[in-house]
Design a protein around this motif. Structure first.
Motif, PDB file in Angstrom:
ATOM      1  N   ALA A  54       0.847  -1.189   0.000  1.00 12.99           N
ATOM      2  CA  ALA A  54       0.000   0.000   0.000  1.00 12.99           C
ATOM      3  C   ALA A  54       0.884   1.240   0.000  1.00 12.99           C
ATOM      4  CB  ALA A  54      -0.919   0.001   1.219  1.00 12.99           C
ATOM      5  N   LEU A  55       0.627   2.145  -0.927  1.00 10.92           N
ATOM      6  CA  LEU A  55       1.425   3.355  -1.091  1.00 10.92           C
ATOM      7  C   LEU A  55       0.800   4.515  -0.328  1.00 10.92           C
ATOM      8  CD1 LEU A  55       2.077   3.147  -4.957  1.00 10.92           C
ATOM      9  CD2 LEU A  55       3.459   2.188  -3.101  1.00 10.92           C
ATOM     10  N   PRO A  56       1.621   5.498   0.068  1.00 14.31           N
ATOM     11  CA  PRO A  56       1.066   6.683   0.730  1.00 14.31           C
ATOM     12  C   PRO A  56       0.188   7.475  -0.221  1.00 14.31           C
ATOM     13  CG  PRO A  56       3.397   7.001   0.230  1.00 14.31           C
ATOM     14  CD  PRO A  56       3.089   5.562  -0.061  1.00 14.31           C
ATOM     15  N   PRO A 105       0.501   9.210   5.398  1.00 10.63           N
ATOM     16  CA  PRO A 105       1.800   9.770   5.001  1.00 10.63           C
ATOM     17  C   PRO A 105       2.851   8.718   4.660  1.00 10.63           C
ATOM     18  CG  PRO A 105       1.564   9.849   7.379  1.00 10.63           C
ATOM     19  CD  PRO A 105       0.250   9.357   6.841  1.00 10.63           C
ATOM     20  N   TYR A 106       2.586   7.442   4.992  1.00  6.64           N
ATOM     21  CA  TYR A 106       3.566   6.392   4.759  1.00  6.64           C
ATOM     22  C   TYR A 106       2.933   5.237   3.985  1.00  6.64           C
ATOM     23  CZ  TYR A 106       5.397   8.877   8.840  1.00  6.64           C
ATOM     24  OH  TYR A 106       5.805   9.850   9.701  1.00  6.64           O
ATOM     25  N   GLY A 107       3.797   4.426   3.352  1.00  2.00           N
ATOM     26  CA  GLY A 107       3.329   3.193   2.768  1.00  2.00           C
ATOM     27  C   GLY A 107       3.059   2.169   3.859  1.00  2.00           C
ATOM     28  N   ASN A 108       2.480   1.030   3.452  1.00  2.00           N
ATOM     29  CA  ASN A 108       2.106   0.013   4.431  1.00  2.00           C
ATOM     30  C   ASN A 108       2.226  -1.366   3.796  1.00  2.00           C
ATOM     31  OD1 ASN A 108      -0.107  -1.804   5.809  1.00  2.00           O
ATOM     32  ND2 ASN A 108       0.269  -0.142   7.253  1.00  2.00           N
ATOM     33  N   LEU A 109       2.962  -2.265   4.456  1.00  2.00           N
ATOM     34  CA  LEU A 109       3.056  -3.659   4.038  1.00  2.00           C
ATOM     35  C   LEU A 109       2.304  -4.500   5.053  1.00  2.00           C
ATOM     36  CD1 LEU A 109       6.855  -3.844   3.088  1.00  2.00           C
ATOM     37  CD2 LEU A 109       4.915  -3.351   1.589  1.00  2.00           C
ATOM     38  N   GLY A 110       1.298  -5.263   4.573  1.00  2.00           N
ATOM     39  CA  GLY A 110       0.446  -6.010   5.485  1.00  2.00           C
ATOM     40  C   GLY A 110       0.372  -7.483   5.161  1.00  2.00           C
ATOM     41  N   TYR A 111      -0.756  -8.094   5.535  1.00  2.00           N
ATOM     42  CA  TYR A 111      -0.936  -9.543   5.463  1.00  2.00           C
ATOM     43  C   TYR A 111      -0.619 -10.122   4.089  1.00  2.00           C
ATOM     44  CZ  TYR A 111      -3.485 -13.907   4.754  1.00  2.00           C
ATOM     45  OH  TYR A 111      -3.823 -15.180   4.400  1.00  2.00           O
ATOM     46  N   LEU A 112      -1.156  -9.519   3.026  1.00  2.00           N
ATOM     47  CA  LEU A 112      -0.981 -10.079   1.689  1.00  2.00           C
ATOM     48  C   LEU A 112       0.475 -10.041   1.242  1.00  2.00           C
ATOM     49  CD1 LEU A 112      -4.144  -8.651  -0.128  1.00  2.00           C
ATOM     50  CD2 LEU A 112      -3.753 -10.988   0.694  1.00  2.00           C
ATOM     51  N   PHE A 113       1.273  -9.168   1.850  1.00  2.00           N
ATOM     52  CA  PHE A 113       2.718  -9.144   1.595  1.00  2.00           C
ATOM     53  C   PHE A 113       3.422 -10.181   2.463  1.00  2.00           C
ATOM     54  CE2 PHE A 113       6.999  -7.712   2.630  1.00  2.00           C
ATOM     55  CZ  PHE A 113       7.533  -7.435   1.380  1.00  2.00           C
ATOM     56  N   PHE A 114       3.152 -10.176   3.762  1.00  2.00           N
ATOM     57  CA  PHE A 114       3.882 -11.036   4.689  1.00  2.00           C
ATOM     58  C   PHE A 114       3.635 -12.521   4.453  1.00  2.00           C
ATOM     59  CE2 PHE A 114       3.784  -7.170   7.506  1.00  2.00           C
ATOM     60  CZ  PHE A 114       5.144  -6.945   7.474  1.00  2.00           C
ATOM     61  N   ARG A 115       2.524 -12.872   3.850  1.00  2.00           N
ATOM     62  CA  ARG A 115       2.246 -14.295   3.667  1.00  2.00           C
ATOM     63  C   ARG A 115       3.232 -14.963   2.700  1.00  2.00           C
ATOM     64  NH1 ARG A 115      -3.283 -14.526  -0.070  1.00  2.00           N
ATOM     65  NH2 ARG A 115      -2.380 -13.589  -1.943  1.00  2.00           N
ATOM     66  N   ASP A 116       3.972 -14.171   1.927  1.00  2.00           N
ATOM     67  CA  ASP A 116       4.946 -14.714   0.984  1.00  2.00           C
ATOM     68  C   ASP A 116       6.367 -14.736   1.528  1.00  2.00           C
ATOM     69  OD1 ASP A 116       3.089 -15.199  -1.048  1.00  2.00           O
ATOM     70  OD2 ASP A 116       3.194 -13.135  -1.745  1.00  2.00           O
ATOM     71  N   TYR A 117       6.556 -14.266   2.775  1.00  2.00           N
ATOM     72  CA  TYR A 117       7.912 -14.128   3.314  1.00  2.00           C
ATOM     73  C   TYR A 117       8.002 -14.672   4.731  1.00  2.00           C
ATOM     74  CZ  TYR A 117       8.539 -11.130  -0.692  1.00  2.00           C
ATOM     75  OH  TYR A 117       8.592 -10.667  -1.979  1.00  2.00           O
ATOM     76  N   LEU A 118       9.187 -15.122   5.084  1.00  2.00           N
ATOM     77  CA  LEU A 118       9.536 -15.400   6.463  1.00  2.00           C
ATOM     78  C   LEU A 118      10.101 -14.093   7.009  1.00  2.00           C
ATOM     79  CD1 LEU A 118       9.523 -18.018   8.232  1.00  2.00           C
ATOM     80  CD2 LEU A 118      11.971 -18.187   7.765  1.00  2.00           C
ATOM     81  N   VAL A 119       9.441 -13.514   8.015  1.00  2.00           N
ATOM     82  CA  VAL A 119       9.786 -12.177   8.491  1.00  2.00           C
ATOM     83  C   VAL A 119      10.253 -12.261   9.942  1.00  2.00           C
ATOM     84  CG1 VAL A 119       9.003  -9.802   8.768  1.00  2.00           C
ATOM     85  CG2 VAL A 119       7.993 -11.240   6.991  1.00  2.00           C
ATOM     86  N   THR A 120      11.465 -11.768  10.202  1.00  2.00           N
ATOM     87  CA  THR A 120      12.018 -11.812  11.553  1.00  2.00           C
ATOM     88  C   THR A 120      12.324 -10.397  12.029  1.00  2.00           C
ATOM     89  OG1 THR A 120      13.009 -13.989  11.189  1.00  2.00           O
ATOM     90  CG2 THR A 120      13.870 -12.701  13.024  1.00  2.00           C
ATOM     91  N   PHE A 121      11.819 -10.050  13.208  1.00  2.00           N
ATOM     92  CA  PHE A 121      12.061  -8.751  13.822  1.00  2.00           C
ATOM     93  C   PHE A 121      13.039  -8.909  14.981  1.00  2.00           C
ATOM     94  CE2 PHE A 121       8.036  -7.989  11.749  1.00  2.00           C
ATOM     95  CZ  PHE A 121       8.102  -6.664  11.345  1.00  2.00           C
TER      96      PHE A 121
END
Length: 304
Positions: free
Chosen positions: A198-200, A256-272
């Motif tokens: 999602a773009l700003p 004011p910012y972009g947003n990466l959510g569920y439909l993005f994260f479901r394709d990646y292993l994400v580690t914080f």
């Protein structure tokens, strides 16, 4: 969190969010993704299980006002809550949770804000929201493909600009600057959001599109709503070694910012890594290839 709804707390609390933790060195917790957010079972002061969304887009853990009243959670003050797209704010009560258990880990003296918006939590089929930043001393890995979250001690390696990135906090939400058509765009990393890329709002007219964006609905925060548009970019989105070629995107008016959510994260292993303020993104095919001892791809396609 967007609904997406984003929560940001203004002002410091007297006590830390989490005083201490006990349990095994690591724990793996099943997640329910039926609402397009990661929902886990949590236990509060020995009661439960209760359904909580694990949200990287929330700056503090929250419970429903009904649950706070039912469990008679003591009130220890108030805090102001606002959202990235608004200057408005409202006051909410802050409660103390003596013990919060997730998987095999127990956290003590957790501060949680009570949320009066019953409709919002009901739509998520949840009793509250756990801010992933509360796991400050742990690595938090979200594995949507296998429907699990792993919480374990450790740190990510230094950022390499390929898969490991230093993140920044904007409105207390972690985010990373990626490229859209060669131009830098800051994206919140928000597991509480249902979106893909999602773009700003400013990019509604400033980006190049193959398919002109059209309004597809509305979303909201705790302090107001905004329009959501969708279209196909005529340019690529690049983040490290991965490239999304002319993807379909959402555009969030007034955000004011972009947003990466569920439909993005479901394709990646994400580690914080909340201690070192780093995040690692690994395309699931690369992760599974590595686990089998095979050679991973040098350039990912971003999404199949």
């Amino acid at each position: 969190m967007l609904r997406a709804r984003s929560f940001v707390l203004i002002g410091a609390l007297i006590a830390p969010l989490i005083v201490g933790a006990q349990g095994t060195d690591a724990t793996t917790i099943p997640i329910d993704l039926s609402t397009q957010r990661p929902v886990i079972d949590a236990y509060i002061n020995g009661d439960g299980p209760f359904k909580f969304v694990v949200d990287t887009g929330a700056s503090q853990t929250m419970v429903s006002a009904d649950l706070a009243e039912r469990l008679r959670l003591p009130v220890e003050g108030t805090v102001m809550v606002t959202a990235p797209n608004s200057s408005g704010a409202f006051r909410a009560q802050v409660h103390r949770i003596k013990e919060l258990r997730v998987g095999d880990l127990k956290f003590f003296d957790v501060k949680a804000t009570s949320l009066m918006d019953r409709g919002f939590l009901a739509s998520l089929q949840a009793d509250g929201i756990i801010s992933a930043s509360d796991f400050e001393d742990y690595l938090v890995t979200l594995d949507y493909r296998h429907k699990q979250i792993r919480i374990e001690p450790g740190h990510l390696p230094d950022a390499d600009g390929q898969q490991v990135f230093d993140y920044e906090l904007q409105h207390l939400i972690p985010g990373v600057t990626f490229e859209v058509g060669g131009k830098p765009v800051f994206f919140h990393l928000d597991t509480g959001s249902p979106f893909y890329v999602a773009l700003p709002g400013t990019m509604l007219t400033s980006a190049d599109y193959e398919q002109i964006p059209h309004k597809v609905g509305t979303a909201g925060t705790v302090t107001g709503g905004f329009s959501v548009y969708q279209g196909q970019l005529a340019e690529d989105v690049t983040f490290g070694k991965y490239v999304l070629e002319k993807p379909n995107v959402q555009i969030l008016d007034q955000m004011p910012y972009g947003n990466l959510g569920y439909l993005f994260f479901r394709d990646y292993l994400v580690t914080f890594d909340y201690t070192e303020m780093r995040v690692k993104l690994e395309f699931w095919r690369d992760a599974e290839t590595k686990s089998k001892g095979e050679k991973a791809s040098i350039h990912g396609s971003g999404r199949p």
